[in-house]
Design an enzyme around this catalytic site. Structure first.
Site, PDB file in Angstrom:
ATOM      1  N   LYS A 127       0.865  -1.186   0.000  1.00 25.33           N
ATOM      2  CA  LYS A 127       0.000   0.000   0.000  1.00 25.33           C
ATOM      3  C   LYS A 127       0.892   1.223   0.000  1.00 25.33           C
ATOM      4  CE  LYS A 127      -4.479   0.701   0.164  1.00 25.33           C
ATOM      5  NZ  LYS A 127      -5.566  -0.229  -0.189  1.00 25.33           N
ATOM      6  N   ASP A 167      -6.972   4.257  -4.440  1.00 30.28           N
ATOM      7  CA  ASP A 167      -7.650   4.050  -3.154  1.00 30.28           C
ATOM      8  C   ASP A 167      -8.313   5.409  -2.894  1.00 30.28           C
ATOM      9  OD1 ASP A 167      -7.604   1.879  -0.814  1.00 30.28           O
ATOM     10  OD2 ASP A 167      -7.502   3.812   0.170  1.00 30.28           O
ATOM     11  N   THR A 211     -14.997  -2.919  -6.835  1.00 28.39           N
ATOM     12  CA  THR A 211     -14.999  -3.061  -5.372  1.00 28.39           C
ATOM     13  C   THR A 211     -16.440  -3.067  -4.848  1.00 28.39           C
ATOM     14  OG1 THR A 211     -12.924  -1.844  -5.382  1.00 28.39           O
ATOM     15  CG2 THR A 211     -13.946  -2.219  -3.241  1.00 28.39           C
ATOM     16  N   ASN A 242     -16.047   6.080  -4.948  1.00 30.08           N
ATOM     17  CA  ASN A 242     -16.164   5.034  -5.960  1.00 30.08           C
ATOM     18  C   ASN A 242     -16.762   3.723  -5.413  1.00 30.08           C
ATOM     19  OD1 ASN A 242     -14.320   2.529  -6.970  1.00 30.08           O
ATOM     20  ND2 ASN A 242     -15.059   3.789  -8.655  1.00 30.08           N
TER      21      ASN A 242
END
Ligand code: GLU
Length: 446
Positions: A127, A167, A211, A242
């Protein structure tokens, strides 16, 4: 409770990573689950697999200088934590948000290891991101920031090395600017180095939706084993980014009614059902705030600073951010008739909240399982890039659905095999851990 065999490991993680509360929380939750797997596989303890999993393979922190439109110099901090590459190249998103610090990136990177393992695809865990706040910044400012960040980050990336994506605060626009800068510096059109690209230049259909859609597919699987369905159910989805938007879209397609969503400023309660077209216009086209929604929908009420979990619903999808749903919120949701929760965000439910849901028998799908559809579709994007191919929406969505069914089955079966039937937290942690641990043993002491 952490198994006594793992107490020392946890104490050492706390000692070596002071002040990183979210990282401690994420590690604690995994260690609480995997005791039985350690008993079953003594070689994992012998090879110190858990101690190695808790220590990132590489942590990169760098300065990101850039200029505002008025010529004022700004300094942000960039991060990339390359946590584990036993299963494939490092993979995980970049987050741009003022709350980003090393502890946040480490919690997200740690979660990503197990999430990516659950997809059964060849991706390691990582990440990154920055404490840069894109809110209120012009396109040119965000572009300059992305270019500056990539000017440092590019040397650590590669389609076989480390493959970032988006992200919070990073979508197709930012991925485009970062990909452009990577291409310019390296003189390589290396499509597989970033995912979440635009579909005209190497992206995958369904990645944008993945997602949110995936969280709903996981939810449907949890309901199915209980002989229930989603049709006609009242749902609340926190967030309006999103993940939330496409969770709402799939819920509506499946016949559910979504009565609430939120952003960091407040909450919308629309008892007639959220009008997705209006929400998309505000968030995706205007990049605005949801307070504008109630002005366009007379049925909707906007409450500044309200608590979204006070809105009665049967199904809750936390899709905003970490620790947004507390023990008190879980109690309130249950009192209002909530039967299922699927986490679209990363670690949105506090440990107390998780306990409350599980004690009440609520179907609870943890983020590392329920939101794995995003990164899974990133891996499908990498497959398409590697074969210089692009798949249809239907085909890609079909793959996503079967991946989510597979993740659900492996969490469900693993929980049962280890004596915790119906506990998807235990199932996800053990199933993800076992896959990574087996690969780490096979690859030797590295
Ligand atoms: N940031 C997303 C996640 O939390 C997606 C990462 C990716 O596609 O690499 O899983």
């Amino acid at each position: 409770m952490i198994d006594e065999k793992l107490e020392d490991v946890y104490a050492e993680v706390l000692r070596r990573n002071p002040g990183e509360a979210e990282f401690h929380q994420a590690v604690g939750e995994v260690l609480e689950s995997i005791g039985p797997a350690i008993t079953k596989h003594p070689e994992f303890a012998r090879r110190k697999i858990i101690q190695r999993i808790c220590e990132p393979e590489r942590q990169i922190i760098f300065r990101v200088p850039w200029e505002t439109d008025d010529g004022e110099v700004q300094i942000n901090r960039g991060f990339r934590v390359e946590f584990n590459s036993a299963l494939g190249p490092y993979k995980g998103g970049l987050r741009f948000h003022p709350t980003v610090n090393l502890g946040i990136v480490k919690f997200l990177g740690f979660e990503q290891i197990f999430k990516n393992a659950l997809t059964n695809l060849p991706i390691g865990g990582a990440k990154g991101g920055s404490d840069f706040d894109p809110k209120g910044r012009s396109d040119s400012e965000v572009m300059r920031f992305c270019q500056s960040l990539m000017t440092e980050l590019y040397r650590h990336l590669g389609e076989y090395t480390d493959v970032p994506a988006g992200d919070t605060g990073v979508g197709g626009r930012e991925i485009g600017w970062m990909f452009g800068q990577y291409k310019r510096i390296t003189n390589r059109y290396e499509s597989g180095v970033l995912t979440g690209k635009g579909i005209e230049w190497g992206g995958s259909l369904v990645r944008t939706e993945a997602t949110g859609y995936g969280a709903v597919f996981f939810l449907e699987e949890m309901l199915k084993v209980r002989g229930q369905g989603i049709e006609g159910r009242t749902c609340v989805v926190s967030g309006s980014g999103n993940v939330a938007i496409y969770a709402i879209e799939k819920l509506l397609q499946e016949g559910a009614v979504v009565v609430g969503c939120s952003d960091s400023g407040g909450i919308i309660h629309d008892p007639d059902g959220i009008d997705l077209a209006v929400l998309k216009e505000i968030k995706e086209v205007e990049r605005g705030r949801i307070c504008d929604y109630s002005e366009r929908r007379p049925s909707a009420v906007y409450t500044e600073g309200g608590n979204i979990w006070d809105i009665p619903c049967e199904v809750a999808l936390p899709c905003a951010t970490q620790n947004e749903l507390t023990g008190r919120d879980a109690t309130k949701l249950i009192a209002n008739g909530c039967i299922a929760v699927a986490e679209g965000a990363n670690m949105p439910t506090s440990p107390e909240g998780v306990r409350v849901f599980q004690d009440a028998g609520v179907a609870f799908g943890p983020g590392k399982a329920a939101n794995a559809g995003g990164v899974a579709t990133s891996a499908l994007e990498m497959q398409q890039n590697a074969s210089r191919d692009s798949w249809s929406f239907e085909h890609t969505e079909g793959r996503l659905r079967s991946i989510m069914e597979g993740i659900h089955a492996s969490c469900y079966e693993t929980a049962e095999a280890y004596g915790s039937p119906g506990n998807y937290v235990v199932g996800a942690n053990i199933a993800g851990f076992e896959r990574v641990a087996r690969a780490m043993v096979a690859l030797g002491l590295i």
